[in-house]
Design a protein around this motif. Sequence first.
Motif, PDB file in Angstrom:
ATOM      1  N   LEU A  82      44.562  36.149  48.611  1.00  0.00           N
ATOM      2  CA  LEU A  82      43.396  36.763  47.692  1.00  0.00           C
ATOM      3  C   LEU A  82      43.564  38.178  48.572  1.00  0.00           C
ATOM      4  O   LEU A  82      44.028  39.266  48.267  1.00  0.00           O
ATOM      5  CB  LEU A  82      42.265  36.316  49.592  1.00  0.00           C
ATOM      6  N   TRP A  83      43.593  38.423  46.381  1.00  0.00           N
ATOM      7  CA  TRP A  83      43.166  39.665  45.616  1.00  0.00           C
ATOM      8  C   TRP A  83      42.082  40.322  46.028  1.00  0.00           C
ATOM      9  O   TRP A  83      40.345  39.485  46.042  1.00  0.00           O
ATOM     10  CB  TRP A  83      43.455  39.823  43.769  1.00  0.00           C
ATOM     11  N   ALA A  84      41.655  41.871  46.280  1.00  0.00           N
ATOM     12  CA  ALA A  84      40.684  42.369  46.724  1.00  0.00           C
ATOM     13  C   ALA A  84      40.237  43.525  45.426  1.00  0.00           C
ATOM     14  O   ALA A  84      41.234  44.116  45.588  1.00  0.00           O
ATOM     15  CB  ALA A  84      40.835  42.442  48.672  1.00  0.00           C
ATOM     16  N   ILE A  85      39.327  43.167  45.036  1.00  0.00           N
ATOM     17  CA  ILE A  85      38.947  44.036  43.689  1.00  0.00           C
ATOM     18  C   ILE A  85      37.960  45.037  43.946  1.00  0.00           C
ATOM     19  O   ILE A  85      36.704  44.846  43.837  1.00  0.00           O
ATOM     20  CB  ILE A  85      38.743  43.254  41.863  1.00  0.00           C
ATOM     21  N   LEU A 108      45.326  40.397  49.778  1.00  0.00           N
ATOM     22  CA  LEU A 108      45.902  40.308  50.417  1.00  0.00           C
ATOM     23  C   LEU A 108      47.100  38.668  51.315  1.00  0.00           C
ATOM     24  O   LEU A 108      46.670  37.823  50.089  1.00  0.00           O
ATOM     25  CB  LEU A 108      44.769  39.726  51.684  1.00  0.00           C
ATOM     26  N   ILE A 109      48.311  38.824  51.349  1.00  0.00           N
ATOM     27  CA  ILE A 109      48.637  37.715  52.248  1.00  0.00           C
ATOM     28  C   ILE A 109      48.840  36.764  53.162  1.00  0.00           C
ATOM     29  O   ILE A 109      48.731  37.933  54.261  1.00  0.00           O
ATOM     30  CB  ILE A 109      50.424  37.152  51.482  1.00  0.00           C
ATOM     31  N   ASN A 110      48.106  35.987  53.233  1.00  0.00           N
ATOM     32  CA  ASN A 110      47.467  35.344  54.889  1.00  0.00           C
ATOM     33  C   ASN A 110      46.496  36.628  55.659  1.00  0.00           C
ATOM     34  O   ASN A 110      47.162  36.201  56.991  1.00  0.00           O
ATOM     35  CB  ASN A 110      48.637  34.979  55.441  1.00  0.00           C
ATOM     36  N   GLY A 111      45.699  37.336  55.193  1.00  0.00           N
ATOM     37  CA  GLY A 111      45.414  38.317  55.455  1.00  0.00           C
ATOM     38  C   GLY A 111      45.496  39.633  55.577  1.00  0.00           C
ATOM     39  O   GLY A 111      44.622  40.874  56.261  1.00  0.00           O
ATOM     40  N   THR A 216      42.145  47.795  50.355  1.00  0.00           N
ATOM     41  CA  THR A 216      43.122  46.808  50.592  1.00  0.00           C
ATOM     42  C   THR A 216      44.339  47.502  49.975  1.00  0.00           C
ATOM     43  O   THR A 216      45.585  47.697  50.613  1.00  0.00           O
ATOM     44  CB  THR A 216      42.935  45.423  50.530  1.00  0.00           C
ATOM     45  N   ALA A 217      43.899  47.593  48.338  1.00  0.00           N
ATOM     46  CA  ALA A 217      45.351  48.021  48.135  1.00  0.00           C
ATOM     47  C   ALA A 217      46.051  49.738  48.417  1.00  0.00           C
ATOM     48  O   ALA A 217      47.075  50.005  48.877  1.00  0.00           O
ATOM     49  CB  ALA A 217      45.015  48.633  46.745  1.00  0.00           C
ATOM     50  N   GLY A 218      44.740  50.830  48.879  1.00  0.00           N
ATOM     51  CA  GLY A 218      44.913  51.853  49.842  1.00  0.00           C
ATOM     52  C   GLY A 218      45.866  51.981  50.872  1.00  0.00           C
ATOM     53  O   GLY A 218      47.033  52.039  51.210  1.00  0.00           O
ATOM     54  N   ILE A 219      45.344  50.354  52.246  1.00  0.00           N
ATOM     55  CA  ILE A 219      46.441  50.490  52.683  1.00  0.00           C
ATOM     56  C   ILE A 219      48.024  50.179  52.927  1.00  0.00           C
ATOM     57  O   ILE A 219      48.750  50.469  53.433  1.00  0.00           O
ATOM     58  CB  ILE A 219      45.720  49.406  53.870  1.00  0.00           C
ATOM     59  N   ILE A 220      48.056  49.491  51.856  1.00  0.00           N
ATOM     60  CA  ILE A 220      49.320  49.061  51.881  1.00  0.00           C
ATOM     61  C   ILE A 220      50.728  50.627  50.864  1.00  0.00           C
ATOM     62  O   ILE A 220      51.566  50.459  51.518  1.00  0.00           O
ATOM     63  CB  ILE A 220      49.633  47.625  50.934  1.00  0.00           C
ATOM     64  N   ILE A 221      50.025  51.306  50.387  1.00  0.00           N
ATOM     65  CA  ILE A 221      50.213  52.099  49.599  1.00  0.00           C
ATOM     66  C   ILE A 221      50.311  53.474  50.625  1.00  0.00           C
ATOM     67  O   ILE A 221      51.471  54.396  50.713  1.00  0.00           O
ATOM     68  CB  ILE A 221      49.706  52.423  48.826  1.00  0.00           C
TER      69      ILE A 221
END
Length: 272
Positions: A82-85, A108-111, A216-221
């Motif tokens: 799931l892409w969050a944009i 997001l991969i499996n949330g 979403t992007a900022g969390i993994i970064i």
Amino acid sequence: MADLQIFLNIATEAALAAGAVLQSYLGKVEDKTAEKRPGDLVTAADKAAETVVLETLRRHFPEHAILAEESGKLGNQNQEYLWAIDPLDGTTNFAHEYPVFSVSIGLLINGVPQVGVIYDPSRNELYRAAQGLGASCNRRPISVSHTSELSKSLLVTGFAYDRRETDDNNYTEFCHLTHLTQGVRRGGSAALDLAHTACGRLDGYWERGLSPWDITAGIIILREAGGKVTAYDGSDFQMESGRILATNGYIHENLSRELGRAREVWQVEKKN
């Protein structure tokens, strides 16, 4: 790992293309700005940038689901990918030509946030990360700050669009922490707030009223840069809550505690 690198490369392609679109619209949206609700703007630039991102992702990953700020839910939201944009995070800033806005694309991969790209067209800064691959800005590794005392920290936060209608509006927390730190900033782009915490410009960030496309992007970064992300109280972060506490890790416990104290003050004032 190879798949994550591919996802990261395509997200980068999409973010850079969307950033070019935003630059082409900058200063030209006065008569094309609308309000989705009080204080929540949308411009022709939002829609044009999102179109570019969607076209890029669909070309490479037609089977993936998408959650986009302007287009909403596209595809099966419960599937693995799931892409969050957010094509323009900081629309109000953009509409006023205040140079704090960004493109945010996360996967997001499996949330779980696993891939993230944030592009700041004004500074030409490209933040990227994928699970296990580290975080970078303009292809150079980044890491969080080492500030360990709340009194020496610089924080950032924001205020949700419903702040006019609710007492739970973050004002108490803002004032409380302004007195305990070297300062609290309000940037206006949640994605950049997380990116700047990831690269050590800021030591911590909290906010409520957020959507998956904001963070979403900022969390993994941030996580790949060595930072920590939880709920306000330090428990596991829940995307659906709309609340996030993100820090360099060193001040996390203290910041969480002070957010709790501010909340206690708010509850007492509400009763009175």
